[in-house]
Design a protein around this motif. Structure first.
Motif, PDB file in Angstrom:
ATOM      1  N   PHE A 120       0.972  -1.295  -0.074  1.00  0.00           N
ATOM      2  CA  PHE A 120       0.038  -0.104  -0.067  1.00  0.00           C
ATOM      3  C   PHE A 120       0.897   1.310  -0.026  1.00  0.00           C
ATOM      4  O   PHE A 120       0.975   1.941   0.905  1.00  0.00           O
ATOM      5  N   LEU A 135      -2.127  -6.467  18.266  1.00  0.00           N
ATOM      6  CA  LEU A 135      -2.027  -7.821  18.148  1.00  0.00           C
ATOM      7  C   LEU A 135      -0.838  -8.502  18.838  1.00  0.00           C
ATOM      8  O   LEU A 135      -1.034  -9.608  19.510  1.00  0.00           O
TER       9      LEU A 135
ATOM     10  N   ARG B   7     -11.294 -12.330  23.879  1.00  0.00           N
ATOM     11  CA  ARG B   7      -9.903 -12.320  23.363  1.00  0.00           C
ATOM     12  C   ARG B   7      -9.652 -12.861  21.965  1.00  0.00           C
ATOM     13  O   ARG B   7      -8.928 -12.441  21.323  1.00  0.00           O
ATOM     14  N   SER B   8     -10.405 -13.779  21.699  1.00  0.00           N
ATOM     15  CA  SER B   8     -10.425 -14.510  20.368  1.00  0.00           C
ATOM     16  C   SER B   8     -10.995 -13.841  19.244  1.00  0.00           C
ATOM     17  O   SER B   8     -10.647 -13.722  17.898  1.00  0.00           O
ATOM     18  N   PRO B  11      -8.461 -10.303  17.649  1.00  0.00           N
ATOM     19  CA  PRO B  11      -7.728 -10.456  16.663  1.00  0.00           C
ATOM     20  C   PRO B  11      -8.394 -10.488  15.115  1.00  0.00           C
ATOM     21  O   PRO B  11      -7.896  -9.859  14.318  1.00  0.00           O
ATOM     22  N   LEU B  14      -9.536  -7.134  14.393  1.00  0.00           N
ATOM     23  CA  LEU B  14      -8.499  -6.556  13.747  1.00  0.00           C
ATOM     24  C   LEU B  14      -7.957  -6.907  12.323  1.00  0.00           C
ATOM     25  O   LEU B  14      -7.685  -6.002  11.839  1.00  0.00           O
ATOM     26  N   VAL B  17     -10.303  -5.069  10.080  1.00  0.00           N
ATOM     27  CA  VAL B  17     -10.069  -3.646  10.140  1.00  0.00           C
ATOM     28  C   VAL B  17      -8.740  -3.280   9.243  1.00  0.00           C
ATOM     29  O   VAL B  17      -8.828  -2.326   8.636  1.00  0.00           O
ATOM     30  N   LEU B  18      -7.821  -4.177   9.449  1.00  0.00           N
ATOM     31  CA  LEU B  18      -6.472  -4.165   8.836  1.00  0.00           C
ATOM     32  C   LEU B  18      -6.812  -3.873   7.283  1.00  0.00           C
ATOM     33  O   LEU B  18      -6.059  -3.187   6.547  1.00  0.00           O
ATOM     34  N   CYS B  21      -7.133  -0.579   5.720  1.00  0.00           N
ATOM     35  CA  CYS B  21      -6.113   0.429   5.549  1.00  0.00           C
ATOM     36  C   CYS B  21      -5.464   1.072   4.362  1.00  0.00           C
ATOM     37  O   CYS B  21      -4.988   1.891   4.093  1.00  0.00           O
ATOM     38  N   GLY B  22      -5.713   0.012   3.196  1.00  0.00           N
ATOM     39  CA  GLY B  22      -5.330   0.438   2.105  1.00  0.00           C
ATOM     40  C   GLY B  22      -6.203   1.467   1.208  1.00  0.00           C
ATOM     41  O   GLY B  22      -7.374   1.223   1.444  1.00  0.00           O
ATOM     42  N   ASN B  23      -5.820   2.123   0.305  1.00  0.00           N
ATOM     43  CA  ASN B  23      -6.928   2.909  -0.481  1.00  0.00           C
ATOM     44  C   ASN B  23      -7.520   2.106  -1.383  1.00  0.00           C
ATOM     45  O   ASN B  23      -7.026   1.387  -2.121  1.00  0.00           O
TER      46      ASN B  23
END
Lengths: 366, 357
Positions: A120, A135, B7-8, B11, B14, B17-18, B21-23
């Motif tokens: 990216f 994480l 807790r599981s 991640p 996330l 969500v990750l 991040c890119g356009n």
């Protein structure tokens, strides 16, 4: 030396293999070819062998140091106390804490650079940093066994990334590149070996993990096996890289391993390098978590700082540092001191500890 | 229980969500550059691009844009000013160098491509005797922005062109004792055609060889499984006729013999070929006409290869990397700058095996 572990926190000897493998093989696997080329050119594969043998000796020394007193499993904090006393020992402890933290930070920022360059471009650094940090926090607070579980997957990820390169590039390889077999001086090959030590950094984690192994004596063979397989992997990949690129081209590339991926394609993926970078995330998180766990563990043992507090401080520093360092070239300036420190840690500090411990041991004998 | 579930879930959330991040880039909101051409205009560079146009479902079209700048580096940037959506060149299939441009040197582009992480190294490079713009214009008429790269790849797979791509071009370009060769394209009555191979001396295009010689080059460079070769000979009429050999398989072996004066490079070429339309097959098989024909053709091909090597020597280019072999086999190890094509002799041996149908 009140360091006895409960069984539930301990690892069986074979599990040490995954931890060590993942802490040796990390981001360096994407770029080490270029670094060691600098001195020994296409003879550098010999240097990898030499470094591998050197690291085996270091692993043997670490086992000798930590098992000096048969009835107690020690870590480097105990050893510092025995060898240097309380005050100087604490200074060494602090240096070790900083060393593990700094190494983890470089890895963290290095991986972010790769994500920025390959996946990216133009992406702001802080959101992805934040997600990775959460994480990592989650993994580290899970303890050594959680990290170990992730290391297993990390090892599989490395293998999944490297195997296609060993088999799918045959059409583009030029075996003649490996000739002439020896056209560099011994000094050049040794200098190249020295720069290769950076790629083997991670074996020193034994200094902290040792008390967590159930029967330490049995684990030594797994530690050596981890070094052996990493050496083999490094040599194989190096040979493939050398046959794939001409020397002049290789000097221009920053991440030769990823560039090799650019020629491969399978039915569903046009760009396998994107997959490789993503899969390697597992390895990187396992590696980072182990380093941070060791740093926080050392902080707790030496300065009685609660582990989750020190981890939070470290991770906050990660976030700040990640934004502070602008790009990969900028990062390179931070890598050199770490690489030098790592070299002297392995081939200076550990042999010194080894000699000192031999004296102490002999003196303690009735 | 709730804690471990929580807790599981963290991640997993996330990871989701990750991905944000890119356009985000949608195919109909960007323009994919699929063919790129470079021409020299005086001291300036003219860049032209063919863009795949995917706006309507089921309809493919190609758009052509061009611009003149002072340097290769800002072509895409300058063209962006002319495009209505952002240009993305990650799907680039081929770069074409115009005649004038390639004779002045392609090093600036190659050095850039070498470190580029956006393009694939399976991409093609080619040279034309016309201007790259004219070629792109002809490809645009075919409504296919990948026309040129597909055509070249087809010729490599089934025709006489030696297979190459960006990776192999970079390898030849950067290896001491090896020179770059690229497919040569032309326009024949306004139609596109791959008509041979362009040979380079360092970064400059020096000479073109035709399709027949391209096949020789292909057989010397790789284990060929395809290609056709016309020889001025026939089983029946001897030197009077013409025969088309269809190459089924070929293999080349290079060996270097040390001699007191100059080393000798022996090139052994094994060819399995078939000829169609053999009249009176039974009669030919009974006689020794076929072995005689094979011998004549072997001598003919060996002679043609020698001519090709002489041509390379004349233009000081070495697409086969013979110098590379000499440098790597010299004892004591030779400095890579010492290699010289006149520093060794070559001997060509051809073994032809005709499989008649």
């Amino acid at each position: 030396m009140n360091n006895e572990m409960k069984d539930k926190y301990q690892l069986s000897p074979i599990l040490l293999y995954f931890l060590l493998f993942v802490s040796i093989i990390d981001l360096g696997i994407l770029s080490y070819q270029k670094t060691i080329l600098h001195f020994a050119g296409y003879n550098a594969w010999i240097s990898v062998f030499i470094t591998g043998i050197g690291v085996h000796v270091i692993v043997w020394m670490i086992y000798r140091i930590l098992s000096s007193f048969k009835n107690e499993a020690m870590d480097v904090i105990d050893v510092n106390r025995i060898c240097f006393g309380l005050i100087i020992g604490k200074i060494f402890d602090a240096m070790i804490i900083f060393y593990f933290f700094y190494g983890a930070f470089l890895m963290f920022r290095g991986y972010l650079s790769i994500v920025q360059v390959w996946l990216f471009p133009g992406m702001p650094i802080w959101p992805v940093s934040l997600v990775l940090i959460i994480l990592i926090y989650y993994t580290v607070t899970g303890g050594i066994r959680t990290i170990n579980g992730l290391s297993f997957w990390g090892m599989l990820a490395v293998i999944a990334c490297v195997l296609p390169l060993l088999f799918m590039l045959t059409k583009y390889l030029h075996p003649l590149n490996l000739k002439p077999l020896l056209n560099h001086s011994v000094t050049e090959i040794m200098l190249s070996s020295k720069s290769m030590v950076f790629q083997f950094l991670g074996v020193e984690s034994l200094l902290m993990i040792y008390p967590f192994i159930q029967s330490p004596a049995k684990s030594q063979k797994w530690a050596h096996f981890a070094v052996l397989t990493s050496t083999a992997l490094y040599v194989l990949l190096l040979a493939i890289t050398f046959m794939f690129y001409s020397e002049n081209e290789l000097k221009l590339l920053v991440w030769p391993t990823l560039h090799m991926y650019m020629i491969l394609h399978v039915q569903f993926f046009q760009r396998l390098e994107h997959v490789a970078v993503s899969i390697l995330c597992i390895t990187i998180i396992a590696n980072l978590s182990l380093s941070l766990w060791m740093a926080s563990r050392a902080a707790r043992r030496s300065f009685s700082i609660k582990q989750h507090r020190s981890i939070l401080v470290f991770l906050f520093a990660f976030l700040l540092g990640a934004v502070f360092i602008k790009d990969y070239d900028n990062l390179m300036a931070f890598i050199d001191p770490y690489s030098a420190t790592g070299f002297y840690l392995l081939f200076g500090y550990i042999p010194i500890l080894f000699v000192m411990m031999q004296f102490k041991k002999n003196r303690n004998k009735p | 229980m709730v804690k471990s579930l929580f807790r599981s879930i963290i991640p997993l959330t996330l990871c989701l969500v990750l991905t944000a991040c890119g356009n985000e880039k949608l195919i109909n909101e960007i323009m994919l550059v699929q063919t790129l051409g470079f021409d020299s205009i005086g001291s300036n560079v003219r860049g032209s691009i063919l863009i795949g146009d995917y706006r309507k479902k089921g309809e493919v079209n190609a758009a052509l844009l061009d611009t003149v700048t002072t340097s290769e580096l800002d072509i895409i940037h300058a063209l962006n000013a002319k495009a209505k959506s952002p240009l993305e060149y990650g799907q680039l299939g081929i770069i074409v160098f115009g005649n004038e441009y390639s004779r002045q040197g392609v090093d600036a582009v190659i050095e850039n491509l070498c470190r580029d992480t956006r393009i694939s190294t399976r991409m093609q490079l080619a040279v034309t005797d016309k201007s790259a713009y004219d070629l792109l214009h002809a490809a645009k008429k075919m409504k296919d922005a990948y026309m040129l790269s597909d055509m070249i790849e087809q010729s490599m797979d089934n025709g006489n062109l030696p297979s190459t791509n960006l990776q192999q071009a970079l390898y030849s370009f950067y290896t001491n004792g090896r020179d770059l060769y690229l497919p040569h394209l032309t326009l024949e009555r306004n139609e596109l055609k791959a008509d041979g191979v362009a040979l380079f001396k360092d970064e400059k295009y020096v000479v073109q060889v035709g399709l027949e010689q391209s096949l020789l080059l292909k057989m010397l460079l790789e284990n060929t499984k395809n290609g056709s070769y016309l020889v001025p000979d026939s089983i029946k009429n001897g030197n009077g006729g013409l025969t088309l050999l269809r190459i089924l398989k070929s293999k080349t072996k290079y060996s270097l013999t040390k001699r007191p004066s100059k080393p000798l490079m022996t090139i052994e070429l094994l060819i399995n070929a078939e000829i169609r339309d053999v009249p009176n097959r039974a009669q030919y098989h009974a006689s020794d006409l076929i072995p005689q024909f094979e011998h004549r053709i072997e001598a003919y091909i060996a002679n043609e290869i020698n001519k090709l090597l002489a041509l390379c020597q004349k233009y000081e280019t070495d697409p086969l990397g013979l110098e590379d072999i000499v440098i790597r086999n010299s004892q004591p190890p030779m400095d890579s700058s010492q290699g010289d094509i006149s520093g060794f002799d070559t001997e060509v041996k051809v073994k032809l095996d005709i499989i008649s149908q």
